[in-house]
Design a protein around this motif. Structure first.
Motif, PDB file in Angstrom:
ATOM      1  N   LEU A  84      42.835  35.040  34.708  1.00  0.00           N
ATOM      2  CA  LEU A  84      42.545  35.068  36.130  1.00  0.00           C
ATOM      3  C   LEU A  84      41.209  34.380  36.408  1.00  0.00           C
ATOM      4  O   LEU A  84      40.188  34.713  35.818  1.00  0.00           O
ATOM      5  CB  LEU A  84      42.504  36.519  36.613  1.00  0.00           C
ATOM      6  CG  LEU A  84      42.719  36.751  38.116  1.00  0.00           C
ATOM      7  CD1 LEU A  84      44.097  36.265  38.541  1.00  0.00           C
ATOM      8  CD2 LEU A  84      42.541  38.220  38.438  1.00  0.00           C
ATOM      9  N   VAL A  85      41.238  33.407  37.322  1.00  0.00           N
ATOM     10  CA  VAL A  85      40.046  32.648  37.706  1.00  0.00           C
ATOM     11  C   VAL A  85      39.822  32.837  39.199  1.00  0.00           C
ATOM     12  O   VAL A  85      40.760  32.732  39.998  1.00  0.00           O
ATOM     13  CB  VAL A  85      40.211  31.152  37.380  1.00  0.00           C
ATOM     14  CG1 VAL A  85      39.026  30.342  37.911  1.00  0.00           C
ATOM     15  CG2 VAL A  85      40.361  30.948  35.880  1.00  0.00           C
ATOM     16  N   ARG A  86      38.578  33.130  39.579  1.00  0.00           N
ATOM     17  CA  ARG A  86      38.243  33.275  41.000  1.00  0.00           C
ATOM     18  C   ARG A  86      37.655  31.959  41.500  1.00  0.00           C
ATOM     19  O   ARG A  86      36.668  31.455  40.957  1.00  0.00           O
ATOM     20  CB  ARG A  86      37.260  34.415  41.205  1.00  0.00           C
ATOM     21  CG  ARG A  86      36.904  34.647  42.674  1.00  0.00           C
ATOM     22  CD  ARG A  86      36.050  35.889  42.849  1.00  0.00           C
ATOM     23  NE  ARG A  86      36.793  37.081  42.451  1.00  0.00           N
ATOM     24  CZ  ARG A  86      36.210  38.194  42.011  1.00  0.00           C
ATOM     25  NH1 ARG A  86      34.892  38.250  41.882  1.00  0.00           N
ATOM     26  NH2 ARG A  86      36.941  39.235  41.698  1.00  0.00           N
ATOM     27  N   LEU A  87      38.271  31.411  42.542  1.00  0.00           N
ATOM     28  CA  LEU A  87      37.861  30.149  43.141  1.00  0.00           C
ATOM     29  C   LEU A  87      37.387  30.415  44.562  1.00  0.00           C
ATOM     30  O   LEU A  87      37.951  31.257  45.267  1.00  0.00           O
ATOM     31  CB  LEU A  87      39.027  29.164  43.174  1.00  0.00           C
ATOM     32  CG  LEU A  87      39.743  28.898  41.852  1.00  0.00           C
ATOM     33  CD1 LEU A  87      41.232  28.821  42.058  1.00  0.00           C
ATOM     34  CD2 LEU A  87      39.225  27.621  41.217  1.00  0.00           C
ATOM     35  N   ALA A  88      36.371  29.670  44.994  1.00  0.00           N
ATOM     36  CA  ALA A  88      35.862  29.869  46.348  1.00  0.00           C
ATOM     37  C   ALA A  88      35.393  28.557  46.934  1.00  0.00           C
ATOM     38  O   ALA A  88      34.953  27.646  46.216  1.00  0.00           O
ATOM     39  CB  ALA A  88      34.707  30.877  46.347  1.00  0.00           C
ATOM     40  N   THR A  89      35.482  28.450  48.258  1.00  0.00           N
ATOM     41  CA  THR A  89      34.883  27.345  48.988  1.00  0.00           C
ATOM     42  C   THR A  89      34.116  27.920  50.162  1.00  0.00           C
ATOM     43  O   THR A  89      34.544  28.906  50.785  1.00  0.00           O
ATOM     44  CB  THR A  89      35.941  26.336  49.478  1.00  0.00           C
ATOM     45  OG1 THR A  89      35.282  25.275  50.194  1.00  0.00           O
ATOM     46  CG2 THR A  89      36.972  26.982  50.392  1.00  0.00           C
ATOM     47  N   PHE A  90      32.955  27.326  50.463  1.00  0.00           N
ATOM     48  CA  PHE A  90      32.083  27.890  51.496  1.00  0.00           C
ATOM     49  C   PHE A  90      31.232  26.774  52.092  1.00  0.00           C
ATOM     50  O   PHE A  90      30.427  26.158  51.394  1.00  0.00           O
ATOM     51  CB  PHE A  90      31.198  28.971  50.873  1.00  0.00           C
ATOM     52  CG  PHE A  90      30.429  29.828  51.856  1.00  0.00           C
ATOM     53  CD1 PHE A  90      30.678  29.798  53.219  1.00  0.00           C
ATOM     54  CD2 PHE A  90      29.441  30.691  51.396  1.00  0.00           C
ATOM     55  CE1 PHE A  90      29.975  30.600  54.104  1.00  0.00           C
ATOM     56  CE2 PHE A  90      28.731  31.502  52.267  1.00  0.00           C
ATOM     57  CZ  PHE A  90      29.002  31.460  53.623  1.00  0.00           C
ATOM     58  N   ASN A  91      31.417  26.516  53.386  1.00  0.00           N
ATOM     59  CA  ASN A  91      30.500  25.656  54.128  1.00  0.00           C
ATOM     60  C   ASN A  91      29.325  26.534  54.543  1.00  0.00           C
ATOM     61  O   ASN A  91      29.453  27.381  55.435  1.00  0.00           O
ATOM     62  CB  ASN A  91      31.194  25.065  55.361  1.00  0.00           C
ATOM     63  CG  ASN A  91      30.281  24.152  56.162  1.00  0.00           C
ATOM     64  OD1 ASN A  91      29.075  24.367  56.244  1.00  0.00           O
ATOM     65  ND2 ASN A  91      30.853  23.130  56.767  1.00  0.00           N
TER      66      ASN A  91
END
Length: 331
Positions: A6-13
């Motif tokens: 399990l890998v946690r991915l995120a994107t955030f401006n």
């Protein structure tokens, strides 16, 4: 998640770490009062293995002349990180960007000795990873040739704005089930021009191992990005022939998730071939952060096979006019 696929991915401006009042209006702040610590705390709270960040400052007066990408990486333990400049310019509160002609538009900065070390102020994006990085590349897109009228918080009516250059960062990462490609991007707000950039990114990463995962502020609402990429693959079947990275044979198969308001069920019956097209991994509203009305921030994937997100969330944060998107996935 150590020892799991399990890998946690995120994107955030992150809006260069700017805090906004509860009504979403931009505050009037004097020079140098945007503190880096709320920005660090917000990104650390995501606890992501791979995180794409947009609208980062590097040595800007308005954000305390801090290298924000480096500060975040060092505080969160993301040893493999890169920051790519969309443009080199100086900006102060309430002032327009003043371009610096001493530097080219694109520079890739990273840990000492691993990237460019110049100190000319810039603005751009970053891709941070706790997973090993096997290779990287960066690409810059020129500014659109036209300005467009847009609503701006705190101003009545529409304001005509000319966009800036944009940039994308790609990295082939060693996942727990094998290599995959993650791409951080921030696309233009000019309609049509952002779709053109998205299709260019699609072609640019075609030779990199799948799964492909795009993370960023696309400035394109809803289901349009996945539909655009899906149409591109239908029109260019050879792009789907790019071999996926080998996967660990013994990795467990993730069951389909039940329907939720933010992520509809996508069952994969046994015996069907893996889905290779582009799909949204999160359908959540992200903008504006105080009262989300539309999704501009996306996590899209191709070549995942039967694997689906284990969780999806878009939490309200104390900074920025966007909400981050966080997805957990078998990779």
């Amino acid at each position: 998640m150590i020892g799991s696929a399990l890998v946690r991915l995120a994107t955030f401006n992150v809006l260069h770490g700017q805090r906004l009042p509860d009504d979403g209006r931009p505050p009037r702040t004097p020079s140098g009062t945007v503190d880096v610590h709320p920005l660090i705390d917000a990104v650390a709270a995501l606890d992501a293995d791979v995180v794409a960040l947009q609208e980062l400052d590097r040595f800007q007066e308005r954000s305390g002349r801090v290298d924000q990408a480096r500060a975040i990486a060092e505080a969160t333990g993301a040893a493999d990180w890169r920051y790519a400049s969309a443009f080199h310019a100086r900006s102060g509160p309430g002032r327009a960007w003043a371009p610096d002609r001493s530097e080219p538009g694109l520079r890739v900065y990273g840990p000492k000795g691993a990237g460019h070390d110049g100190e000319v102020p810039s603005h751009g994006i970053a891709l941070l990873s706790r997973l090993p990085v096997l290779s990287r590349r960066a690409r810059r897109f020129g500014a659109p040739p036209l300005a467009v009228p847009l609503p701006v918080a705190g101003r009545a009516g529409l304001t005509v704005i000319r966009d800036h250059p944009r940039v994308a960062l790609a990295a082939v990462l060693q996942g727990r089930r094998g290599p995959f490609t993650a791409v951080a991007l921030h696309l233009s707000f000019v309609p049509g021009w952002n779709l053109r950039q998205l299709l260019a990114v699609h072609r640019w990463i075609a030779d990199l191992p799948r799964p492909h995962i795009l993370l960023g502020d696309f400035n394109i609402p809803g289901a349009i990005p996945a539909a655009t990429l899906g149409a591109a693959e239908l029109l260019a079947p050879s792009s789907r022939a790019t071999p996926s990275a080998p996967r660990t044979p013994s990795a467990p198969r993730t069951p389909s998730m039940p329907p939720t308001p933010s992520m509809p069920s996508m069952p994969q019956p046994d015996g069907l071939p893996p889905r290779s097209g582009w799909h949204h991994l999160a359908r959540v509203r992200t903008f504006p952060s105080h009262r989300p009305l539309v999704q501009l921030d996306h996590v899209l994937a191709a070549g995942l096979g039967p694997h689906r997100p284990q969780s999806v969330r878009a939490p309200r944060m104390p900074i920025s006019d966007h909400r981050p998107v966080v997805v957990e996935l078998q990779l």
